[in-house]
Scaffold this motif. Structure first.
Motif, PDB file in Angstrom:
ATOM      1  N   LEU A 212      -4.473   7.981  -8.186  1.00  0.00           N
ATOM      2  CA  LEU A 212      -4.233   6.687  -7.542  1.00  0.00           C
ATOM      3  C   LEU A 212      -5.441   5.765  -7.705  1.00  0.00           C
ATOM      4  O   LEU A 212      -5.286   4.560  -7.931  1.00  0.00           O
ATOM      5  N   VAL A 213      -6.628   6.334  -7.606  1.00  0.00           N
ATOM      6  CA  VAL A 213      -7.846   5.535  -7.755  1.00  0.00           C
ATOM      7  C   VAL A 213      -7.932   4.916  -9.144  1.00  0.00           C
ATOM      8  O   VAL A 213      -8.371   3.775  -9.319  1.00  0.00           O
ATOM      9  N   LYS A 214      -7.477   5.664 -10.158  1.00  0.00           N
ATOM     10  CA  LYS A 214      -7.542   5.182 -11.539  1.00  0.00           C
ATOM     11  C   LYS A 214      -6.443   4.164 -11.862  1.00  0.00           C
ATOM     12  O   LYS A 214      -6.347   3.699 -12.990  1.00  0.00           O
TER      13      LYS A 214
ATOM     14  N   TYR B 116       8.594  12.648  -8.628  1.00  0.00           N
ATOM     15  CA  TYR B 116       8.315  14.031  -9.005  1.00  0.00           C
ATOM     16  C   TYR B 116       6.901  14.183  -9.568  1.00  0.00           C
ATOM     17  O   TYR B 116       6.222  15.182  -9.316  1.00  0.00           O
ATOM     18  N   LEU B 117       6.478  13.200 -10.335  1.00  0.00           N
ATOM     19  CA  LEU B 117       5.117  13.234 -10.866  1.00  0.00           C
ATOM     20  C   LEU B 117       4.111  13.247  -9.719  1.00  0.00           C
ATOM     21  O   LEU B 117       3.132  13.996  -9.739  1.00  0.00           O
ATOM     22  N   GLY B 118       4.373  12.426  -8.701  1.00  0.00           N
ATOM     23  CA  GLY B 118       3.493  12.394  -7.544  1.00  0.00           C
ATOM     24  C   GLY B 118       3.442  13.722  -6.819  1.00  0.00           C
ATOM     25  O   GLY B 118       2.374  14.158  -6.367  1.00  0.00           O
TER      26      GLY B 118
ATOM     27  N   ASN C 191       0.810  -1.224   0.000  1.00  0.00           N
ATOM     28  CA  ASN C 191       0.000   0.000   0.000  1.00  0.00           C
ATOM     29  C   ASN C 191       0.839   1.267   0.000  1.00  0.00           C
ATOM     30  O   ASN C 191       0.374   2.327   0.402  1.00  0.00           O
ATOM     31  N   SER C 192       2.068   1.183  -0.446  1.00  0.00           N
ATOM     32  CA  SER C 192       2.929   2.362  -0.551  1.00  0.00           C
ATOM     33  C   SER C 192       2.455   3.265  -1.691  1.00  0.00           C
ATOM     34  O   SER C 192       2.144   2.798  -2.793  1.00  0.00           O
ATOM     35  N   VAL C 193       2.369   4.557  -1.427  1.00  0.00           N
ATOM     36  CA  VAL C 193       1.983   5.519  -2.465  1.00  0.00           C
ATOM     37  C   VAL C 193       2.983   5.492  -3.601  1.00  0.00           C
ATOM     38  O   VAL C 193       2.611   5.491  -4.781  1.00  0.00           O
TER      39      VAL C 193
ATOM     40  N   HIS D 256      -0.730  11.802   5.517  1.00  0.00           N
ATOM     41  CA  HIS D 256      -0.148  13.023   4.961  1.00  0.00           C
ATOM     42  C   HIS D 256      -0.443  13.053   3.457  1.00  0.00           C
ATOM     43  O   HIS D 256      -0.429  12.003   2.803  1.00  0.00           O
ATOM     44  N   PRO D 257      -0.751  14.229   2.885  1.00  0.00           N
ATOM     45  CA  PRO D 257      -1.071  14.309   1.450  1.00  0.00           C
ATOM     46  C   PRO D 257       0.014  13.727   0.557  1.00  0.00           C
ATOM     47  O   PRO D 257      -0.277  13.012  -0.400  1.00  0.00           O
ATOM     48  N   TYR D 258       1.274  13.999   0.864  1.00  0.00           N
ATOM     49  CA  TYR D 258       2.366  13.430   0.072  1.00  0.00           C
ATOM     50  C   TYR D 258       3.694  13.702   0.777  1.00  0.00           C
ATOM     51  O   TYR D 258       4.404  14.639   0.459  1.00  0.00           O
TER      52      TYR D 258
END
Length: 510
Positions: free
Chosen positions: A474-476, A459-461, A380-382, A436-438
């Motif tokens: 992320l949902v997509k 960087y994209l994130g 589940n890592s962003v 945290h948002p990011y």
């Protein structure tokens, strides 16, 4: 130096018989953009279906760029094999979406070292330089493993390009520099070894335009071309660098809003057609989708950037928030003296420590360098999602200090997670903060493998999070652009609309 090979390599090899070399030299002053022009030439050749490689020749005595002062030479660029090289190799990789090695950066120091080692076998400077170029031009630089056909060589002194089947060489510095003379002589001989139909010289020169008169002055270019001819190299194409478009010019490379517009500028002026005729190279006649993608990219990404000098923040930052790990240890774990051993060797809570292999008494070659594998420890890592749900990633490193692995459990109990580690599980590679948002930190340098059309996931994130679009992305399923977006052999022709239409909120001075 860039090297290219045609998609239909048997046809290309059958007709030409040899690799093509493009030598790019520079005149009047240094720093006029030879590296960008070299990269742009390679880009438009690649758009024609060729496989391109690149070589940079530098006049300094250093073996590599690892000990250079960033104030004088810019930051060091790191390659997969750990080579510390000139920043122009970063331009080559980004523009052409290729992966080079340390031997794609040839220095006077490397030549001296090789000549000394081989002197009793009768090896000369010119011969060694020629052999190095010919050998390195054949090394595959793309994932398909195909040997390049064109090699672009950027060299010091006159800035030169060579092409294999087309090789581009950039010779650093400026025509007339004494330290570059041996290389100029080497390429004077080289052009006769490979024959005229396989060698092309592009000369980049400055056209000054004094503010007092506004008149464009061509005399400096006439002088530098005359000097280059006197040294035995006659340019086939002159590219004039200037602030505004020239009234009359063979090729005009005037200032543009983005360096990524330079390949389009050269293409509009017929550079690709000229090289095709000059080097007798069969080119694809179908529409060049790669340049279409390139134009979409250069036109659509419009960010309003506000630069903040980190020096203005340094004193307060060192006191309040010195590093992500140190700050968390002090304010959340309650370790008031938590620090890096780089700053406080005697701290009771050394959260950042010296790597075991680091030798502080030796300059150069003691860091953890090059491509290393990072294993994601959780699903589940962003950042794992941004990498396309990969189990691991290979990224480039350049560091001497690391998070103390013995203190890992203390951090993770408070939600500070080490979601990525090295293969042995000894080094902390990726950190994320819960709720945290990011909040993402990486030990490696993702900028080294980021590409204009394939942005690095960390960087994209960050950009998506700043624009408020990360949750939806992320949902997509984090559908990144195709892996081979640079090649006409790829499927889709452009990045996802989610990326290309990314709008950032306006940044004010408040």
């Amino acid at each position: 130096m860039f090297c290219c090979r045609h998609v239909f390599s048997p046809i290309c090899r059958h007709q030409s018989g040899m690799m093509k070399y493009i030598l790019v030299t520079g005149g009047v002053i240094s720093g006029i953009g030879k590296g960008i022009i070299a990269s742009s030439v390679g880009t438009i050749l690649k758009s024609c279906g060729l496989h391109v490689t690149a070589i940079k020749i530098d006049p300094y005595i250093n073996i590599d760029a690892g000990t250079f002062s960033p104030y004088e030479h810019g930051e060091v660029f790191v390659l997969d094999d750990g080579g510390e090289v000139d920043l122009d190799l970063g331009n080559y990789e980004r523009f052409l979406d290729i992966r080079l090695t340390k031997d794609n950066n040839l220095t006077t120091g490397k030549i001296y070292q090789s000549v000394i080692n081989k002197e009793r076998r009768g090896t000369t400077w010119a011969r060694l330089c020629r052999e190095w170029v010919v050998k390195q031009a054949k090394v595959p630089v793309e994932d398909d493993g195909v040997e390049p056909e064109v090699c672009v060589i950027e060299a010091f002194a006159n800035d030169v390009f060579l092409m294999s089947s087309c090789v581009c060489l950039q010779l650093g510095g400026t025509v007339g520099d004494i330290e570059s003379m041996p290389f100029i002589e080497a390429f004077r001989q080289f052009q006769f070894k490979v024959k005229r139909e396989n060698f092309c010289n592009i000369h980049v020169s400055l056209i000054p335009q004094p503010s007092t008169t506004g008149e464009q002055k061509t005399k400096p270019t006439q002088n530098t071309v005359r000097e280059l001819r006197g040294l035995g190299l006659s340019p086939d194409l002159i590219m004039c660098r200037c602030a505004t478009a020239l009234e009359n010019s063979v090729i005009c490379v005037h200032d543009v809003s983005s360096i990524y517009k330079v390949p389009l500028l050269l293409e509009q002026q017929g550079v690709c057609g000229f090289l095709t005729r000059r080097l007798n190279m069969p080119m694809e006649t179908r529409p060049r989708r790669m340049l279409t993608k390139w134009k979409e990219m250069s036109d659509s990404h419009k960010l309003e950037v506000k630069y903040i000098d980190s020096a203005n923040l340094e004193l307060s930052t060192l006191q309040e928030e010195p590093l992500a790990v140190c700050e968390f240890a002090r304010n959340t774990l309650g370790w008031a003296d938590a620090n890096s051993t780089e700053f406080d060797p005697d701290t009771k809570h050394p959260v950042v420590i010296d790597m075991p292999e680091h030798n502080p008494g030796q300059m150069g070659g003691t860091m953890r360098l090059g491509k290393r594998r990072t294993i994601f420890m959780t699903n589940n890592s962003v950042l794992r999602k941004l990498y396309g749900d990969a189990e691991y990633v290979d990224e480039r490193h350049r560091h001497r200090f690391e998070v103390n692995p013995e203190l890992k459990s203390h951090f993770e109990e408070k939600g500070f997670r080490f979601v990525g580690q090295d293969v042995e599980g000894e080094r902390m590679e990726v950190i994320e903060l819960d709720d945290h948002p990011y909040f993402v930190g990486v030990q490696y340098h993702p900028e080294f493998t980021s590409r204009p059309i394939k942005p690095s996931p960390p960087y994209l994130g960050l950009l998506l999070a700043a624009a408020g679009k990360l949750p939806g992305y992320l949902v997509k399923g984090c559908r990144l652009s195709p892996r081979d977006t640079y090649s006409d052999r790829s499927g889709s022709s452009s990045p996802d609309s989610e990326i290309s239409e990314l709008k950032m909120p306006s940044l004010s001075n408040e």
